[in-house]
Design a protein around this motif. Structure first.
Motif, short mmCIF file in Angstrom:
data_model
loop_
_atom_site.label_atom_id
_atom_site.label_comp_id
_atom_site.label_asym_id
_atom_site.label_seq_id
_atom_site.Cartn_x
_atom_site.Cartn_y
_atom_site.Cartn_z
N THR A 78 15.75 -0.27 8.72
CA THR A 78 15.99 -1.32 9.53
C THR A 78 14.73 -1.22 10.77
N GLN A 79 14.02 -0.33 10.52
CA GLN A 79 12.69 -0.24 11.35
C GLN A 79 11.60 -1.24 10.90
N PRO A 80 10.91 -1.81 11.69
CA PRO A 80 9.81 -2.47 11.14
C PRO A 80 8.91 -1.40 10.65
N THR A 81 8.24 -1.94 9.21
CA THR A 81 7.54 -1.08 8.66
C THR A 81 6.17 -1.67 8.28
N LEU A 82 4.98 -1.54 8.43
CA LEU A 82 3.86 -1.75 8.19
C LEU A 82 3.37 -0.95 6.95
N VAL A 83 2.92 -1.49 5.92
CA VAL A 83 2.51 -0.99 4.76
C VAL A 83 1.06 -1.36 4.30
N HIS A 84 0.42 -0.44 3.90
CA HIS A 84 -1.19 -0.75 3.56
C HIS A 84 -1.52 0.11 2.55
N CYS A 85 -2.46 0.02 2.00
CA CYS A 85 -3.67 0.92 1.10
C CYS A 85 -4.92 0.57 1.63
N GLN A 86 -5.85 0.76 0.61
CA GLN A 86 -7.25 0.68 0.91
C GLN A 86 -7.63 -0.89 1.10
N ALA A 87 -7.29 -1.69 0.29
CA ALA A 87 -7.85 -3.18 -0.06
C ALA A 87 -6.76 -4.10 -0.23
N GLY A 88 -5.34 -3.45 -0.38
CA GLY A 88 -4.35 -4.46 -0.39
C GLY A 88 -3.55 -4.67 -1.66
N GLY A 89 -4.29 -3.86 -2.99
CA GLY A 89 -3.66 -4.10 -4.39
C GLY A 89 -2.44 -3.35 -4.50
N ARG A 90 -2.69 -1.90 -4.02
CA ARG A 90 -1.55 -1.09 -4.35
C ARG A 90 -0.29 -1.22 -3.45
N SER A 91 -0.63 -1.61 -2.18
CA SER A 91 0.50 -1.71 -1.06
C SER A 91 1.06 -2.86 -1.66
N THR A 92 0.59 -4.03 -2.17
CA THR A 92 1.03 -5.25 -2.83
C THR A 92 2.28 -4.90 -3.72
N ARG A 93 1.72 -3.71 -4.55
CA ARG A 93 2.53 -3.19 -5.52
C ARG A 93 3.80 -2.42 -4.91
N ALA A 94 3.47 -1.89 -4.02
CA ALA A 94 4.53 -0.96 -3.16
C ALA A 94 5.63 -1.89 -2.59
N LEU A 95 5.18 -3.05 -2.14
CA LEU A 95 6.04 -3.96 -1.69
C LEU A 95 7.42 -3.99 -2.47
N LYS A 96 7.49 -4.24 -3.68
CA LYS A 96 8.63 -4.34 -4.48
C LYS A 96 9.70 -3.18 -4.12
N THR A 97 9.07 -1.95 -4.15
CA THR A 97 9.84 -0.94 -3.88
C THR A 97 10.45 -0.95 -2.52
N PHE A 98 9.87 -1.48 -1.43
CA PHE A 98 10.40 -1.61 -0.16
C PHE A 98 11.65 -2.46 -0.32
N GLU A 99 11.23 -3.63 -0.84
CA GLU A 99 12.30 -4.56 -1.01
C GLU A 99 13.39 -4.41 -1.91
N ILE A 107 6.03 -5.41 7.00
CA ILE A 107 4.78 -6.10 7.19
C ILE A 107 3.71 -5.53 6.35
N HIS A 108 2.91 -6.43 5.71
CA HIS A 108 1.81 -5.94 4.86
C HIS A 108 0.55 -6.17 5.34
N LEU A 109 -0.32 -5.13 5.55
CA LEU A 109 -1.68 -5.50 5.98
C LEU A 109 -2.62 -5.90 4.92
N ASP A 110 -2.83 -7.12 4.83
CA ASP A 110 -3.28 -7.85 3.62
C ASP A 110 -4.69 -7.11 3.21
N ASP A 111 -5.53 -7.09 4.40
CA ASP A 111 -6.95 -6.72 4.20
C ASP A 111 -7.10 -4.92 4.32
N GLY A 112 -5.86 -4.14 4.24
CA GLY A 112 -5.77 -2.92 3.91
C GLY A 112 -6.68 -2.15 5.05
#
Length: 125
Positions: A78-99, A107-112
Motif C-alpha cells: 500500500t506504500q507508494p513505491t518508485l521502481v528503477h534500474c539503470q536505464a528503464g529496461g529491467r525496471s519495466t520488466r519488474a513492474l509486472k511483478t509489482f502489479e 511509480i516508474h522512473l522512466d529514465d532510470g
C-alpha cells in the motif's frame, strides 16, 4: 455503427491509460516524489551497480535474483513505491511483478538511475 466505432476509437486510448496502475515519471518529478519521505524506492539493478551509486534510502532487490518475487512480496503493497534500474529496461520488466503482487501505487522512473545521475540528483555510495 460508424458513429459508435468512431467514438470507441476516440476514447479507447484514454481507457487504456486509465487502466495502467503505474505512474511514469522522469528524474525531476521523481525527486519531488521521493522528497516527501513517504515513498519507498526499489532499485532492481545488481548489487555491484547499487554499490557504485544509488538513490539515498533505496532498497536493492536484484531483478535477476532467483527470489526477486519473494523479496518484493515482503514490501508494503500500500506504500507508494518508485521502481528503477539503470536505464528503464529491467525496471519495466519488474513492474509486472509489482502489479501481480497487488501493489496499489507504483511509480516508474522512466529514465532510470542513469537519468537521475545525469540530472545532477543526489547519489549515495
Amino acid at each position: 455503427m460508424k458513429t459508435l466505432l468512431a467514438t470507441l476509437l476516440l476514447i479507447l486510448p484514454t481507457l487504456m491509460l486509465a487502466a495502467d496502475p503505474v505512474k511514469h515519471v522522469k528524474s525531476e518529478e521523481a525527486a519531488k516524489i521521493i522528497a516527501d519521505g513517504k515513498t519507498a524506492v526499489v532499485d532492481v539493478r545488481t548489487p555491484d551497480e547499487f554499490k557504485d551509486g544509488h538513490i539515498k534510502g533505496a532498497k536493492n532487490i536484484d531483478i535477476m535474483s532467483k527470489d526477486f518475487e519473494a523479496q518484493v512480496a515482503k514490501l508494503d503493497k500500500t506504500q507508494p513505491t518508485l521502481v528503477h534500474c539503470q536505464a528503464g529496461g529491467r525496471s519495466t520488466r519488474a513492474l509486472k511483478t509489482f502489479e501481480k503482487l497487488g501493489f496499489t501505487h507504483v511509480i516508474h522512473l522512466d529514465d532510470g538511475f542513469g537519468g537521475w545521475a545525469a540530472a545532477g540528483k543526489p547519489v549515495e555510495k
